[in-house]
Write an enzyme that holds these catalytic residues in place. Sequence first.
Site, mmCIF file in Angstrom:
data_model
loop_
_atom_site.group_PDB
_atom_site.id
_atom_site.type_symbol
_atom_site.label_atom_id
_atom_site.label_comp_id
_atom_site.label_asym_id
_atom_site.label_seq_id
_atom_site.Cartn_x
_atom_site.Cartn_y
_atom_site.Cartn_z
ATOM 1 N N ASP A 97 46.703 -42.945 57.408
ATOM 2 C CA ASP A 97 45.696 -42.188 56.680
ATOM 3 C C ASP A 97 44.821 -43.202 55.939
ATOM 4 O O ASP A 97 45.332 -44.048 55.204
ATOM 5 C CB ASP A 97 46.409 -41.271 55.674
ATOM 6 C CG ASP A 97 45.713 -39.946 55.473
ATOM 7 O OD1 ASP A 97 44.497 -39.975 55.221
ATOM 8 O OD2 ASP A 97 46.378 -38.905 55.541
ATOM 9 N N ASP A 200 40.400 -39.552 55.468
ATOM 10 C CA ASP A 200 40.412 -38.537 54.418
ATOM 11 C C ASP A 200 38.989 -38.142 54.016
ATOM 12 O O ASP A 200 38.161 -39.024 53.737
ATOM 13 C CB ASP A 200 41.163 -39.116 53.205
ATOM 14 C CG ASP A 200 41.490 -38.066 52.177
ATOM 15 O OD1 ASP A 200 42.201 -37.115 52.514
ATOM 16 O OD2 ASP A 200 41.027 -38.207 51.021
ATOM 17 N N GLU A 263 38.617 -36.093 58.699
ATOM 18 C CA GLU A 263 38.904 -34.822 58.020
ATOM 19 C C GLU A 263 37.573 -34.205 57.596
ATOM 20 O O GLU A 263 36.928 -34.680 56.664
ATOM 21 C CB GLU A 263 39.798 -35.024 56.794
ATOM 22 C CG GLU A 263 40.271 -33.680 56.260
ATOM 23 C CD GLU A 263 40.605 -33.651 54.785
ATOM 24 O OE1 GLU A 263 41.112 -32.620 54.337
ATOM 25 O OE2 GLU A 263 40.331 -34.630 54.062
ATOM 26 N N HIS A 324 48.988 -30.552 55.350
ATOM 27 C CA HIS A 324 49.585 -30.584 54.016
ATOM 28 C C HIS A 324 48.697 -29.944 52.952
ATOM 29 O O HIS A 324 49.042 -29.970 51.770
ATOM 30 C CB HIS A 324 49.889 -32.039 53.643
ATOM 31 C CG HIS A 324 48.636 -32.857 53.556
ATOM 32 N ND1 HIS A 324 47.836 -33.125 54.655
ATOM 33 C CD2 HIS A 324 48.005 -33.441 52.510
ATOM 34 C CE1 HIS A 324 46.792 -33.826 54.285
ATOM 35 N NE2 HIS A 324 46.867 -34.043 52.983
ATOM 36 N N ASP A 325 47.535 -29.419 53.354
ATOM 37 C CA ASP A 325 46.635 -28.752 52.404
ATOM 38 C C ASP A 325 46.528 -27.250 52.669
ATOM 39 O O ASP A 325 45.751 -26.571 51.983
ATOM 40 C CB ASP A 325 45.216 -29.349 52.509
ATOM 41 C CG ASP A 325 45.167 -30.819 52.146
ATOM 42 O OD1 ASP A 325 45.907 -31.244 51.237
ATOM 43 O OD2 ASP A 325 44.385 -31.559 52.782
HETATM 44 C C1 GLC Z 1 42.086 -34.559 51.466
HETATM 45 C C2 GLC Z 1 43.585 -34.588 51.536
HETATM 46 C C3 GLC Z 1 44.126 -33.930 50.311
HETATM 47 C C4 GLC Z 1 43.672 -34.725 49.110
HETATM 48 C C5 GLC Z 1 42.154 -34.875 49.103
HETATM 49 C C6 GLC Z 1 41.720 -35.942 48.140
HETATM 50 O O1 GLC Z 1 41.581 -33.272 51.509
HETATM 51 O O2 GLC Z 1 44.035 -33.983 52.718
HETATM 52 O O3 GLC Z 1 45.519 -33.819 50.341
HETATM 53 O O4 GLC Z 1 44.089 -34.091 47.932
HETATM 54 O O5 GLC Z 1 41.645 -35.251 50.342
HETATM 55 O O6 GLC Z 1 42.027 -37.204 48.651
#
Ligand code: GLC
Length: 530
Positions: A97, A200, A263, A324-325
């Site tokens: 990541d 990310d 992402e 995980h979100d």
């Molecule tokens: C992304 C991650 C999340 C995190 C956010 C800030 O959305 O998946 O878990 O809190 O970025 O880095």
Amino acid sequence: MSNWWQTGIVYQIYPRSFQDSNGDGVGDLPGIERRLGYLRELGVDAIWISPIYPSPMADFGYDVSDYTDIHPLFGTMADMDRLIAAAHDHNLKLILDFVPNHTSNEHPWFLESRSSRDNPKRDWYIWRDPAPDGGPPNNWLARFDGKSAWEWDAPTEQYYLHSFLAEQPDVNWRNPELRAAMLNVLRFWFDKGVDGFRIDVSYRSMKDAQFRDNPPNPNWREGMDPFKRVIERYTRNTPDIEHFNRWLREVSDEYDDRVLIGEINLPPHELVAHYGRSLDGLHLPFNFNLIYTPWEATAVRQLIETYEGVLPQGAWPNWVLGNHDQHRIASRVGADQARVAMLLLLTLRGTPTMYYGDELGMLDGEIPPEMVQDPWEKKVPGLGLGRDPERTPMPWTDAPNAGFCPPEATPWLPLNAEADTVNVASQRSDPDSMLIFTEKLIQLRRETAALNQGSYRSLPAPDGVLAFARQHGAQIRWVVLNLTGAAKSWTLPEASGATAVLLTTESTLPALTATTLQLRPNEGIILAIA
Ligand code: GLC
């Protein structure tokens, strides 16, 4: 077409929750290494591990204080080197990541940057003078609490930008030195043999250069997610994000066979721009749209057709059902539909990303208020935004703590209530389990070109049923999914020669004649066509 990241399946590991090897109640790298055999048996091709770098853990590793080291909670650099080699020995690719939008406020870069206005790294972050009234420079909001994204720094009398927590200051990708430092992070890990990165919030990395206010959201009401008070026009997906994508791509192109997965939370027509004008952007801009589409056959079919329709020539699709979100898929669509959902994910055209535990039909965990960990839940309690429920430990056995950590240890989040029955060991010994179903499905996908690289075509189907054809050369497979809890009769669309049901979510085969297939409630099947 044979890139591993096109035909393969990606499996996301949330490292805190996969396997603890040293009894501290937190999963770690040696724990992942121990489970590589499981992943190989499951049949996935690549693992993506959420951040494992040194971090104060304000956002559980998404606040990085050193991009080129390992947090002691997760192990050492030697553990990582061993894991990379062991994954490759198991024929598994390893994806890390990369968190480029922000660092931790404890990152040495930020400590320098905030130390004075004329520090050489001042411009590595986004510092602005107050508005004329002394308040924040504009109306941008921070994710999680929905308050101002600007934090006042009294000693230097300026605000810094943080799109997430104040502990996560945004970096300035327009600064060439910051850019070079960040791109060297990619090279550091590529040189170690890492096969790719999940990036990310990649689409937030460039903000509006004029810092214009975001427009208010006319649909926002009291009690809704406070962050949604504005429409994010100037804080994400700005036109120059294509530069960012290309900078990263140029680095990954210095190496063979690597992948960049962004992402990006956008609808299909905006999402696909991230492939780049001549496919010189990200290899796979994550497609999260299934997560946001109602679990209903017409809506899902429409989404698939829309996405297929806007994909640029030569761009490779991808699909995601959980991470995980997001609340777990089995909790979102109901346990009865969990297998249908897995069947859909693994038979759509494109690279699927699975979330750990979904192969067991794992549900969201119950988190008692005193055990809440996620800063999002802590900042805005009770809105259902917290992400602890989908981050509970992987259940391996029916032992206390489910084999995730020793019985006497305290897991960082509680095990799911149903872990004594929903776990790897018990499902492994039950031929009708979700785990065995998922393994059979993955196996079938691996050995069937129509499924792992064939074309997509929707087929006619009655209300509540989603049906499509996948074809590679002369090989044709039909996928028919009953997204309802009622029995459905599906009329075969052509004088087809449907020869055999290759897989069903049920334990016995459905009734199939030359013209009709009888689907049981919540049943999905794959058919071979002669
Ligand atoms: C992304 C991650 C999340 C995190 C956010 C800030 O959305 O998946 O878990 O809190 O970025 O880095």
